[in-house]
Scaffold this motif. Structure first.
Motif, PDB file in Angstrom:
ATOM      1  N   UNK A 101      75.673  96.726  83.152  1.00 32.54           N
ATOM      2  CA  UNK A 101      75.378  95.467  84.156  1.00 32.54           C
ATOM      3  C   UNK A 101      76.685  95.178  84.696  1.00 32.54           C
ATOM      4  N   UNK A 102      77.548  95.502  85.642  1.00 31.67           N
ATOM      5  CA  UNK A 102      78.279  94.125  85.661  1.00 31.67           C
ATOM      6  C   UNK A 102      78.371  93.412  86.735  1.00 31.67           C
ATOM      7  N   UNK A 106      76.347 104.206  92.819  1.00 27.35           N
ATOM      8  CA  UNK A 106      76.880 103.407  94.535  1.00 27.35           C
ATOM      9  C   UNK A 106      74.787 103.183  93.990  1.00 27.35           C
ATOM     10  N   UNK A 107      73.848 103.865  94.199  1.00 26.91           N
ATOM     11  CA  UNK A 107      72.423 103.657  94.895  1.00 26.91           C
ATOM     12  C   UNK A 107      72.065 103.038  94.091  1.00 26.91           C
ATOM     13  N   UNK A 108      72.529 102.969  92.314  1.00 26.48           N
ATOM     14  CA  UNK A 108      72.017 102.169  91.233  1.00 26.48           C
ATOM     15  C   UNK A 108      72.743 100.656  92.168  1.00 26.48           C
ATOM     16  N   UNK A 140      70.418  96.582  92.054  1.00 28.47           N
ATOM     17  CA  UNK A 140      70.680  95.550  90.719  1.00 28.47           C
ATOM     18  C   UNK A 140      71.483  94.400  91.880  1.00 28.47           C
ATOM     19  N   UNK A 141      71.767  95.294  93.276  1.00 28.36           N
ATOM     20  CA  UNK A 141      72.575  94.820  94.070  1.00 28.36           C
ATOM     21  C   UNK A 141      73.772  93.808  93.783  1.00 28.36           C
TER      22      UNK A 141
END
Length: 395
Positions: free
Chosen positions: A121-122, A137-139, A143-144
């Motif tokens: 969760x960066x 990149x999609x994930x 998660x915005x």
């Protein structure tokens, strides 16, 4: 296209497992990812303010290490996670005051990407140069989580082959810090406007390293009594250049630094070499073989001219380090993707060759016409990308 991409990724994972049975590098690639999610969960879970930097290999880390340092100086509460795709990065970069964790990047499958992002969760993510992993990149997009691309270069001809799929991938990113105008125009042509020309962060990292004036006593002792020529980041494809030249020019001393350490054994069969790890100041050998990764950047200042390998293969390696130390630089023909190569050729700071005859010609030409001031000014003018990126992030 996504389904094809995922099939290719899974095939790559299978192929590298097979290759690991007889390749040490592939074995390290597989072994280093063993139980990686268990280790990630143990070390990282419940940590906040994680900023994730991802590099393909050691070379890309050298490109971005000054940016990581400056980021930490400006955002001291953030914790830095650094990941690598290749063993050359993971095995040769250690945790320091700026880097809190170092891991391999799990293979870019949908399952791995979901699990990795959920665990880490960066708050921000930085991919360096040519790293574009669709599932990650999609994930991040779902998660915005803002994703930034550092020092990237886009070639219009190669980019257009997968333009629709590429557009879908790249549209998920927050910002692109590109090296040149052409890259900016390629992105604009597919309606991606969140980009800016900042240049190449390698210049800042290299100039900072030079400023630190780290001395290598072994190299200094070796180079004292004769002009020294370095053949750096060489592959077997470069042998037709350096093998003949070394054997015909005993008036010089030579340093050979292979791109892969397992090539040292082959080079030792070609010449009577002194190994860097066993260097003896009393030795009368005139060829020093560098059998250690991570020290090449500190060697150029002791040399008078550099040949950089890779140009007879997939592409030249880092020529900026040699040029920043004011070495004339020679390399093979495959350099079209490297802006600095074209620029340095124009100002008589470098030359490209197609064969040994051309190498001899350019060696003599650069020794007499090398424009040291123009190269020095060029390196200084190209610095500053790190500060531009930091200022953008502060806004």
């Amino acid at each position: 296209m996504l389904s094809i991409y995922n099939i290719i990724i899974k095939f790559f994972g299978f192929a590298i497992k097979i290759h690991s049975l007889y390749s040490q590098k592939s074995h390290q690639w597989i072994h280093g990812r063993k139980d990686i999610f268990f280790r990630l969960e143990k070390e990282i879970t419940n940590n906040k303010n994680i900023v994730w930097f991802h590099c393909a290999s050691h070379g890309e880390y050298e490109q971005v290490n000054q940016l990581i340092s400056e980021y930490k100086n400006n955002f001291p509460k953030d914790k830095i996670l650094l990941t690598f795709f290749s063993p050359s990065g993971f095995n040769n970069v250690k945790k320091n005051n700026c880097i809190d964790w170092i891991f391999y990047l799990p293979l870019d499958t949908q399952k791995n990407a979901k699990k990795f992002i959920k665990l880490v969760m960066p708050k921000k993510v930085f991919f360096v140069k040519s790293e574009f992993w669709y599932n990650y990149m999609n994930q991040l997009s779902l998660y915005k989580i803002p994703l930034y691309h550092i020092s990237c270069v886009f070639d219009r001809d190669k980019f257009s082959i997968f333009s629709s799929f590429s557009t879908e991938i790249l549209s998920k990113s927050k910002h692109f810090f590109v090296q040149d105008k052409n890259s900016l125009e390629v992105l604009n042509s597919i309606n991606i406007k969140n980009s800016s020309i900042t240049g190449d962060t390698r210049f800042d990292s290299i100039l900072e390293n030079i400023k630190n004036k780290k001395e290598d006593q072994r190299i200094l002792e070796f180079c004292l009594d004769k002009t020294t020529i370095i053949f750096a980041s060489v592959w077997p494809e470069d042998e037709h250049i350096f093998k003949k030249f070394i054997k015909e020019n005993s008036q010089y001393k030579f340093i050979i630094a292979p791109h892969e350490l397992n090539y040292c054994k082959n080079i030792s069969k070609l010449f009577d070499v002194e190994l860097y790890s066993e260097f003896d100041t009393l030795s009368e050998k005139n060829i020093l073989l560098i059998n250690k990764i991570g020290i090449l950047k500190n060697i150029y200042k002791y040399c008078s001219l550099a040949y950089i390998g890779g140009g007879f293969g997939k592409g030249i390696h880092n020529i900026i380090e040699a040029s920043a130390n004011l070495n004339p630089v020679i390399f093979g023909p495959n350099h079209s993707q490297f802006i600095e190569a074209k620029d340095l050729i124009k100002i008589n700071g470098a030359a490209s060759v197609n064969n040994y005859k051309e190498f001899l010609s350019q060696f003599n030409k650069l020794n007499s016409s090398f424009n040291k001031k123009a190269v020095s000014d060029y390196i200084k003018d190209k610095s500053g990308a790190t500060d531009k990126i930091i200022q953008h992030l502060k806004v």
